[in-house]
Design an enzyme around this catalytic site. Structure first.
Site, PDB file in Angstrom:
ATOM      1  N   TYR A 297      -2.214   6.370 -35.546  1.00 48.86           N
ATOM      2  CA  TYR A 297      -1.583   7.240 -36.559  1.00 48.86           C
ATOM      3  C   TYR A 297      -1.160   6.402 -37.769  1.00 48.86           C
ATOM      4  O   TYR A 297      -1.490   6.708 -38.921  1.00 48.86           O
ATOM      5  CB  TYR A 297      -0.372   7.976 -35.971  1.00 48.86           C
ATOM      6  CG  TYR A 297       0.567   8.480 -37.041  1.00 48.86           C
ATOM      7  CD1 TYR A 297       0.247   9.609 -37.787  1.00 48.86           C
ATOM      8  CD2 TYR A 297       1.746   7.780 -37.354  1.00 48.86           C
ATOM      9  CE1 TYR A 297       1.075  10.035 -38.803  1.00 48.86           C
ATOM     10  CE2 TYR A 297       2.582   8.207 -38.364  1.00 48.86           C
ATOM     11  CZ  TYR A 297       2.245   9.334 -39.091  1.00 48.86           C
ATOM     12  OH  TYR A 297       3.058   9.741 -40.111  1.00 48.86           O
TER      13      TYR A 297
ATOM     14  N   SER B 275       3.856   7.126 -45.120  1.00 50.49           N
ATOM     15  CA  SER B 275       4.989   6.962 -44.204  1.00 50.49           C
ATOM     16  C   SER B 275       5.546   5.552 -44.280  1.00 50.49           C
ATOM     17  O   SER B 275       4.799   4.590 -44.525  1.00 50.49           O
ATOM     18  CB  SER B 275       4.496   7.246 -42.785  1.00 50.49           C
ATOM     19  OG  SER B 275       5.422   6.798 -41.835  1.00 50.49           O
TER      20      SER B 275
ATOM     21  N   LYS C 247      -2.495   6.135 -42.007  1.00 49.71           N
ATOM     22  CA  LYS C 247      -1.709   6.176 -43.248  1.00 49.71           C
ATOM     23  C   LYS C 247      -2.044   4.970 -44.124  1.00 49.71           C
ATOM     24  O   LYS C 247      -2.188   5.087 -45.340  1.00 49.71           O
ATOM     25  CB  LYS C 247      -0.206   6.227 -42.929  1.00 49.71           C
ATOM     26  CG  LYS C 247       0.228   7.543 -42.275  1.00 49.71           C
ATOM     27  CD  LYS C 247      -0.023   8.723 -43.211  1.00 49.71           C
ATOM     28  CE  LYS C 247       0.167  10.060 -42.546  1.00 49.71           C
ATOM     29  NZ  LYS C 247      -0.300  11.202 -43.350  1.00 49.71           N
TER      30      LYS C 247
HETATM   31  N1  UFG Z   1      15.027   8.599 -30.428  1.00 46.88           N
HETATM   32  C1  UFG Z   1      15.771   8.698 -29.282  1.00 46.88           C
HETATM   33  N2  UFG Z   1      15.504   9.707 -28.413  1.00 46.88           N
HETATM   34  C2  UFG Z   1      14.524  10.639 -28.654  1.00 46.88           C
HETATM   35  C3  UFG Z   1      13.774  10.539 -29.850  1.00 46.88           C
HETATM   36  C4  UFG Z   1      14.055   9.492 -30.716  1.00 46.88           C
HETATM   37  O1  UFG Z   1      16.651   7.872 -29.009  1.00 46.88           O
HETATM   38  O2  UFG Z   1      14.321  11.530 -27.816  1.00 46.88           O
HETATM   39  C5  UFG Z   1      15.321   7.506 -31.367  1.00 46.88           C
HETATM   40  C6  UFG Z   1      14.137   6.584 -31.585  1.00 46.88           C
HETATM   41  O3  UFG Z   1      14.127   5.572 -30.601  1.00 46.88           O
HETATM   42  C7  UFG Z   1      14.421   6.066 -32.993  1.00 46.88           C
HETATM   43  C8  UFG Z   1      15.121   7.217 -33.680  1.00 46.88           C
HETATM   44  O4  UFG Z   1      15.600   8.058 -32.632  1.00 46.88           O
HETATM   45  O5  UFG Z   1      15.307   4.998 -32.919  1.00 46.88           O
HETATM   46  C9  UFG Z   1      14.209   8.034 -34.567  1.00 46.88           C
HETATM   47  O6  UFG Z   1      13.052   8.400 -33.834  1.00 46.88           O
HETATM   48  P1  UFG Z   1      12.025   9.473 -34.349  1.00 46.88           P
HETATM   49  O7  UFG Z   1      10.967   9.630 -33.297  1.00 46.88           O
HETATM   50  O8  UFG Z   1      12.743  10.688 -34.785  1.00 46.88           O
HETATM   51  O9  UFG Z   1      11.415   8.813 -35.657  1.00 46.88           O
HETATM   52  P2  UFG Z   1      10.686   7.418 -35.861  1.00 46.88           P
HETATM   53  O10 UFG Z   1      11.574   6.547 -36.672  1.00 46.88           O
HETATM   54  O11 UFG Z   1      10.142   6.885 -34.595  1.00 46.88           O
HETATM   55  O12 UFG Z   1       9.456   7.935 -36.753  1.00 46.88           O
HETATM   56  C10 UFG Z   1       9.033   7.213 -37.840  1.00 46.88           C
HETATM   57  C11 UFG Z   1       8.297   8.151 -38.798  1.00 46.88           C
HETATM   58  C12 UFG Z   1       6.988   8.580 -38.222  1.00 46.88           C
HETATM   59  C13 UFG Z   1       6.238   7.409 -37.704  1.00 46.88           C
HETATM   60  C14 UFG Z   1       7.063   6.644 -36.713  1.00 46.88           C
HETATM   61  C15 UFG Z   1       6.345   5.495 -36.060  1.00 46.88           C
HETATM   62  O13 UFG Z   1       9.083   9.285 -39.094  1.00 46.88           O
HETATM   63  O14 UFG Z   1       6.221   9.218 -39.229  1.00 46.88           O
HETATM   64  O15 UFG Z   1       8.228   6.191 -37.365  1.00 46.88           O
HETATM   65  O16 UFG Z   1       6.263   4.405 -36.853  1.00 46.88           O
HETATM   66  F1  UFG Z   1       5.117   7.807 -37.099  1.00 46.88           F
END
Ligand code: UFG
Length: 344
Positions: free
Chosen positions: A150, A125, A154
């Site tokens: 988590y 990741s 990785k």
């Molecule tokens: N977000 C929102 N509202 C929500 C969900 C997400 O505003 O209800 C925003 C988050 O703040 C972020 C973006 O949408 O800015 C993406 O969020 P996600 O949760 O979809 O994905 P992440 O970037 O947090 O996830 C990534 C990887 C994961 C990893 C994670 C933590 O896809 O595998 O980063 O490092 F675990």
């Protein structure tokens, strides 16, 4: 060529099974169904016309892994997806994450090392980069201290594989560092099936639009970005799945430059949360109900991939646009609803 896909009923796993079948591989899926349903096999079969072999097994037990490999001595490659992936849950129960994500990995590697000529693709990741100092992020960017158990699994997983590659010359492995996988198969036969309240942005958007959630909370609009919301690199899951096939073929054709390689898998383009919402509204013709909420702890400001290594060395490039990915995600959400209504 027989390939083991662990976690092959999951979101990325199931799409990869379909792409492997399209390339003529015989696939054996192993999944413990802790976060996936056996009905995913029907979806795979509906797309490819071929039902993969399936064994419901828990790979956290060493003798289960040993028995599996004795039964399938002709496995010529392993793509290892099975892992727990909820960041928040990993903070609550770190040992569960170390057990799930590390034990199975070690047992599989032991088998491959013993048998010789192992080919192994690992789901990693972009979380290993944390908040990178330079964007877009190259594979040689420093790995930052993990923000969660988590993320740590990785990093540790990659290190374990690197160590094995160091001593075992006939063991070849590739770690694929995913950015943000979204979307679903264009047929809407398979897609993401989050259990409970989705933690990720896109399933939360589609579940809000379909009426399962009241509103989307946008976590923070005061970040130093174009519109104040976080930037991510959203990649269509079918593009991501294809990269696994290309990576496996690279190992099978002995084209790898080193016996351990790492590739970023992203589109190379960053999109803000508000841009993702706009894309959804554009492709669906709907207005999404959302509000600005406080920042979510642990979120990095911006992360998007430098894809040059994957493009030139792996010979793979993401094809789908954000709109196409969002359209497929929306079609999938509608299909899930139809199925639920039909069954009730
Ligand atoms: N977000 C929102 N509202 C929500 C969900 C997400 O505003 O209800 C925003 C988050 O703040 C972020 C973006 O949408 O800015 C993406 O969020 P996600 O949760 O979809 O994905 P992440 O970037 O947090 O996830 C990534 C990887 C994961 C990893 C994670 C933590 O896809 O595998 O980063 O490092 F675990």
């Amino acid at each position: 060529m027989k390939v083991l896909v662990t976690g092959g009923l999951g979101f990325i796993g199931s799409h990869t099974v379909v792409e492997l079948q399209a390339e003529g591989f015989e696939v054996v899926v192993v999944d413990n169904c802790s976060n996936a349903d056996e009905s995913v096999l029907d979806g795979i079969e509906a797309i490819s016309g071929k039902r993969p072999l399936f064994e419901k097994l828990d790979l956290r037990k060493k003798n289960t892994v040993q028995n599996f490999f004795s039964k399938h001595p002709d496995i010529s490659g392993v793509i290892h997806f099975s892992a727990s992936k909820a960041v928040g849950e990993s903070v609550e129960d770190p040992l569960l994450y170390y057990e799930n994500n590390i034990n199975a990995l070690v047992y599989i590697l032991q088998e491959l090392q013993q048998r010789g000529n192992g080919r192994f693709i690992f789901s990693s990741s972009c979380t290993v980069y944390g908040q990178a100092d330079t964007l877009p992020i190259k594979e040689n960017a420093p790995v930052k201290p993990a923000e969660s158990p988590y993320g740590n699994t990785k990093q540790i997983g990659e290190e374990i594989i690197r160590d094995v590659c160091h001593i075992a010359e006939d063991f070849n492995a590739i770690s694929l560092r995913y950015f943000n996988p979204i979307g679903a198969h264009p047929s809407a036969e398979i897609g993401e099936l989050p259990i409970g309240v989705p933690q990720n942005l896109v399933p939360f958007i589609t579940q809000t639009a379909i009426g399962l959630r009241k509103e989307l909370a946008v976590f923070g609009n005061d970040y130093p970005t174009v519109d104040g919301t976080c930037i991510r690199d959203y990649i269509h899951v079918v593009d991501l799945a294809r990269a696994h096939v290309v990576a496996l073929q690279r190992l099978m054709n002995a084209e790898n430059a080193d016996n351990y390689e790492v590739f970023n898998l992203g589109t190379g383009t960053g999109s803000s949360v508000l841009e993702v919402i706009e894309s959804f509204e554009r492709i669906s013709g709907l207005k999404l109900n959302y509000r600005i909420a406080p920042r979510r702890p642990g979120d990095v400001v911006a992360a998007y991939a430098d894809t040059e290594k994957a493009n030139t060395v792996l010979g793979w490039k993401a094809q789908s646009s954000l709109d196409e990915a969002m359209r497929s995600a929306w079609r999938w959400e509608q299909k899930v609803k139809e199925q639920k209504t039909g069954n009730s």
